[in-house]
Structures are given as C-alpha cells and as structure tokens.
Design a protein around this motif. Sequence first.
Motif, PDB file in Angstrom:
ATOM      1  N   SER A  46       0.863  -1.169   0.000  1.00  0.00           N
ATOM      2  CA  SER A  46       0.000   0.000   0.000  1.00  0.00           C
ATOM      3  C   SER A  46       0.907   1.228   0.000  1.00  0.00           C
ATOM      4  O   SER A  46       1.750   1.373   0.878  1.00  0.00           O
ATOM      5  CB  SER A  46      -0.883  -0.014   1.243  1.00  0.00           C
ATOM      6  OG  SER A  46      -1.589   1.202   1.363  1.00  0.00           O
ATOM      7  N   VAL A  47       0.767   2.060  -1.031  1.00  0.00           N
ATOM      8  CA  VAL A  47       1.594   3.261  -1.108  1.00  0.00           C
ATOM      9  C   VAL A  47       0.829   4.421  -0.487  1.00  0.00           C
ATOM     10  O   VAL A  47      -0.286   4.731  -0.897  1.00  0.00           O
ATOM     11  CB  VAL A  47       1.959   3.579  -2.569  1.00  0.00           C
ATOM     12  CG1 VAL A  47       2.791   4.857  -2.631  1.00  0.00           C
ATOM     13  CG2 VAL A  47       2.718   2.415  -3.198  1.00  0.00           C
ATOM     14  N   GLU A  48       1.454   5.032   0.504  1.00  0.00           N
ATOM     15  CA  GLU A  48       0.787   6.110   1.231  1.00  0.00           C
ATOM     16  C   GLU A  48       1.681   7.343   1.281  1.00  0.00           C
ATOM     17  O   GLU A  48       2.892   7.250   1.139  1.00  0.00           O
ATOM     18  CB  GLU A  48       0.482   5.653   2.661  1.00  0.00           C
ATOM     19  CG  GLU A  48      -0.417   4.427   2.716  1.00  0.00           C
ATOM     20  CD  GLU A  48      -0.513   3.842   4.116  1.00  0.00           C
ATOM     21  OE1 GLU A  48      -0.162   4.547   5.065  1.00  0.00           O
ATOM     22  OE2 GLU A  48      -0.925   2.680   4.231  1.00  0.00           O
ATOM     23  N   ASP A  49       1.065   8.470   1.535  1.00  0.00           N
ATOM     24  CA  ASP A  49       1.793   9.715   1.758  1.00  0.00           C
ATOM     25  C   ASP A  49       2.777  10.046   0.643  1.00  0.00           C
ATOM     26  O   ASP A  49       3.920  10.403   0.885  1.00  0.00           O
ATOM     27  CB  ASP A  49       2.559   9.659   3.094  1.00  0.00           C
ATOM     28  CG  ASP A  49       1.626   9.580   4.281  1.00  0.00           C
ATOM     29  OD1 ASP A  49       0.468   9.997   4.134  1.00  0.00           O
ATOM     30  OD2 ASP A  49       2.063   9.096   5.326  1.00  0.00           O
ATOM     31  N   GLU A  50       2.325   9.890  -0.593  1.00  0.00           N
ATOM     32  CA  GLU A  50       3.227  10.211  -1.690  1.00  0.00           C
ATOM     33  C   GLU A  50       3.394  11.726  -1.803  1.00  0.00           C
ATOM     34  O   GLU A  50       2.426  12.477  -1.814  1.00  0.00           O
ATOM     35  CB  GLU A  50       2.695   9.650  -3.007  1.00  0.00           C
ATOM     36  CG  GLU A  50       3.675   9.877  -4.145  1.00  0.00           C
ATOM     37  CD  GLU A  50       3.283   9.124  -5.410  1.00  0.00           C
ATOM     38  OE1 GLU A  50       2.204   8.510  -5.433  1.00  0.00           O
ATOM     39  OE2 GLU A  50       4.053   9.160  -6.372  1.00  0.00           O
ATOM     40  N   GLN A  51       4.644  12.138  -1.859  1.00  0.00           N
ATOM     41  CA  GLN A  51       4.948  13.563  -1.993  1.00  0.00           C
ATOM     42  C   GLN A  51       5.670  13.772  -3.313  1.00  0.00           C
ATOM     43  O   GLN A  51       6.590  13.022  -3.655  1.00  0.00           O
ATOM     44  CB  GLN A  51       5.892  14.016  -0.882  1.00  0.00           C
ATOM     45  CG  GLN A  51       5.322  13.963   0.513  1.00  0.00           C
ATOM     46  CD  GLN A  51       6.402  14.373   1.505  1.00  0.00           C
ATOM     47  OE1 GLN A  51       7.348  13.639   1.745  1.00  0.00           O
ATOM     48  NE2 GLN A  51       6.265  15.553   2.065  1.00  0.00           N
ATOM     49  N   VAL A  52       5.270  14.786  -4.040  1.00  0.00           N
ATOM     50  CA  VAL A  52       5.976  15.141  -5.268  1.00  0.00           C
ATOM     51  C   VAL A  52       7.087  16.115  -4.894  1.00  0.00           C
ATOM     52  O   VAL A  52       6.834  17.233  -4.460  1.00  0.00           O
ATOM     53  CB  VAL A  52       5.022  15.769  -6.292  1.00  0.00           C
ATOM     54  CG1 VAL A  52       5.799  16.183  -7.544  1.00  0.00           C
ATOM     55  CG2 VAL A  52       3.919  14.783  -6.658  1.00  0.00           C
ATOM     56  N   LEU A  53       8.311  15.652  -5.032  1.00  0.00           N
ATOM     57  CA  LEU A  53       9.457  16.494  -4.682  1.00  0.00           C
ATOM     58  C   LEU A  53       9.816  17.426  -5.827  1.00  0.00           C
ATOM     59  O   LEU A  53      10.285  18.528  -5.624  1.00  0.00           O
ATOM     60  CB  LEU A  53      10.662  15.621  -4.343  1.00  0.00           C
ATOM     61  CG  LEU A  53      10.447  14.618  -3.209  1.00  0.00           C
ATOM     62  CD1 LEU A  53      11.705  13.779  -3.027  1.00  0.00           C
ATOM     63  CD2 LEU A  53      10.105  15.329  -1.919  1.00  0.00           C
ATOM     64  N   ASP A  54       9.601  16.928  -7.028  1.00  0.00           N
ATOM     65  CA  ASP A  54       9.960  17.723  -8.189  1.00  0.00           C
ATOM     66  C   ASP A  54       9.128  17.230  -9.362  1.00  0.00           C
ATOM     67  O   ASP A  54       8.879  16.044  -9.495  1.00  0.00           O
ATOM     68  CB  ASP A  54      11.451  17.531  -8.490  1.00  0.00           C
ATOM     69  CG  ASP A  54      11.988  18.568  -9.463  1.00  0.00           C
ATOM     70  OD1 ASP A  54      11.368  19.657  -9.569  1.00  0.00           O
ATOM     71  OD2 ASP A  54      12.992  18.291 -10.118  1.00  0.00           O
ATOM     72  N   GLU A  55       8.675  18.157 -10.167  1.00  0.00           N
ATOM     73  CA  GLU A  55       7.899  17.769 -11.343  1.00  0.00           C
ATOM     74  C   GLU A  55       8.257  18.699 -12.485  1.00  0.00           C
ATOM     75  O   GLU A  55       8.262  19.917 -12.321  1.00  0.00           O
ATOM     76  CB  GLU A  55       6.400  17.863 -11.061  1.00  0.00           C
ATOM     77  CG  GLU A  55       5.560  17.470 -12.274  1.00  0.00           C
ATOM     78  CD  GLU A  55       4.071  17.492 -11.987  1.00  0.00           C
ATOM     79  OE1 GLU A  55       3.619  18.397 -11.271  1.00  0.00           O
ATOM     80  OE2 GLU A  55       3.365  16.605 -12.489  1.00  0.00           O
ATOM     81  N   ALA A  56       8.579  18.089 -13.612  1.00  0.00           N
ATOM     82  CA  ALA A  56       8.911  18.878 -14.799  1.00  0.00           C
ATOM     83  C   ALA A  56       7.950  18.487 -15.917  1.00  0.00           C
ATOM     84  O   ALA A  56       7.857  17.314 -16.282  1.00  0.00           O
ATOM     85  CB  ALA A  56      10.346  18.607 -15.227  1.00  0.00           C
ATOM     86  N   ILE A  57       7.227  19.458 -16.419  1.00  0.00           N
ATOM     87  CA  ILE A  57       6.330  19.196 -17.537  1.00  0.00           C
ATOM     88  C   ILE A  57       7.151  19.229 -18.820  1.00  0.00           C
ATOM     89  O   ILE A  57       7.787  20.241 -19.127  1.00  0.00           O
ATOM     90  CB  ILE A  57       5.210  20.256 -17.601  1.00  0.00           C
ATOM     91  CG1 ILE A  57       4.453  20.339 -16.276  1.00  0.00           C
ATOM     92  CG2 ILE A  57       4.268  19.948 -18.761  1.00  0.00           C
ATOM     93  CD1 ILE A  57       3.710  19.092 -15.891  1.00  0.00           C
ATOM     94  N   GLU A  58       7.155  18.132 -19.537  1.00  0.00           N
ATOM     95  CA  GLU A  58       7.960  18.056 -20.754  1.00  0.00           C
ATOM     96  C   GLU A  58       7.176  18.519 -21.970  1.00  0.00           C
ATOM     97  O   GLU A  58       7.704  19.222 -22.822  1.00  0.00           O
ATOM     98  CB  GLU A  58       8.467  16.630 -20.968  1.00  0.00           C
ATOM     99  CG  GLU A  58       9.456  16.217 -19.882  1.00  0.00           C
ATOM    100  CD  GLU A  58       9.877  14.767 -20.009  1.00  0.00           C
ATOM    101  OE1 GLU A  58       9.740  14.188 -21.102  1.00  0.00           O
ATOM    102  OE2 GLU A  58      10.337  14.217 -19.004  1.00  0.00           O
TER     103      GLU A  58
END
Length: 77
Positions: free
Chosen positions: A39-51
């Motif tokens: 079960s994957v919980e508490d996912e945080q996006v540390l960095d996101e780059a829109i290509e």
Amino acid sequence: MPSTARYRCTSCGNLTRFDVTSTRRTRAYHHFTVGGELSVEDEQVLDEAIESVECRWCGAAGHVEPLDESVDTATEG
Ligand SMILES: [Zn+2]
C-alpha cells in the motif's frame, strides 16, 4: 506542491483534454503487510517537470498554452 496550471488549445479551444508528459521525482511511504501486499501512502511530489502538453484532439498540430487563472473557464465541458 506540483503545478496545477490549466491549459488551453488555441487551435480548437479545448480546455479539458490534454496529453501531458512529465517527469516526477516522488517520495512515498511503502507500507507492506506481512503477506506482501503493498500500500503506497503519503506520496509527496518532490519535483515535477512538464515536458510537453498536447491537445487530445489536435495532437502535435495543436497550439497549447497555459491558461491564465483570471480567465473565466465556466464554459468547460
Ligand atoms: Zn486542439
């Protein structure tokens, strides 16, 4: 927080359907049961780059630009 910018295709006026290609770096809590179920919980996006962002209808031929949040988008559908 990741960007939640909206988009608009100036070729066909589409406001709601886009193919977005992005690269994300995330950190998440992977919680396994003793039986091995994950079960994957508490996912945080540390960095996101829109290509790239392509209009779903026009594809690469469409011209998509970020939508100014001040624009009235009540006509979406
Ligand atoms: Zn379009």
